[in-house]
Design a protein around this motif. Structure first.
Motif: not given
Length: 203
Positions: A25-52
């Protein structure tokens, strides 16, 4: 014996991913904000934006631990757990992706369950508490069922998901990274599993 060894290997492999991913991860440009955005795009539809999640049979991720989350993603990616939607998503993930998503999931605070339309059944809650003590649920999941590290948070997890998961562990359909849950639930009557799900989902 082979099954136990296979699960031990799975646990060791997931742990290795957990330990070595920071260096990658130290060599990756992906940071917490990136995965927050990817979660919103990929996961939130099923798991909820807040995780519920509001979808039937879909688990609550809010309050879940990163080590537990990365292990489940690994099990899906490697075909050890079977779910068409999750397997398709996990198979596209690199080790760094799994760590990035799991670390973001761990930042989602627990979300209380919606207020039920009717009060909890007091007798059933009492019976559930007795069963939880009898089957030593708190020994691994904690007195408040908040879990920790590789142990799932089950407090206020959705009742339908808990019910399904407990039944799958009991039957051997749901794999884990150890045999602990299968062994713990072996021989427990299905109606007791349903009562446990009822009780824990309301804790």
């Amino acid at each position: 014996m082979r099954r136990t060894a296979r699960h031990a290997i799975t646990a060791a492999t997931a742990t290795l991913l957990w330990l070595v991913a920071p260096a990658a991860g130290a060599q990756s440009a992906a940071g917490p904000g990136t995965y927050a955005q990817r979660y919103a795009a990929l996961c939130a539809a099923c798991h909820g934006a807040n995780g519920r999640s509001e979808m039937p049979g879909t688990p609550v991720l809010a309050g879940q631990h990163s080590f537990y989350a990365i292990t489940q993603l690994f099990l899906f990616r490697e075909g050890r757990r079977s779910n068409e939607a999750m397997s398709a998503v996990a198979k596209t993930m690199t080790d760094q992706d799994m760590r990035g998503f799991s670390e973001f999931i761990a930042t989602l605070p627990p979300v209380p369950a919606p207020t039920p339309a009717t009060p909890a059944d007091a007798a059933r809650m009492t019976r559930g508490q007795v069963l939880a003590q009898q089957y030593k649920c708190a020994m691994c999941h904690g007195a408040d069922f908040s879990g920790g590290q590789q142990v799932a948070r089950i407090a206020q997890q959705k009742e339908d998901y808990l019910q399904m998961t407990l039944r799958e562990f009991r039957s051997g359909k749901r794999p884990g990274y150890t045999m602990a849950m299968v062994d713990a639930l072996n021989g427990i009557p299905p109606e007791d599993l349903d009562t446990l799900a009822y009780y824990i989902s309301r804790k």
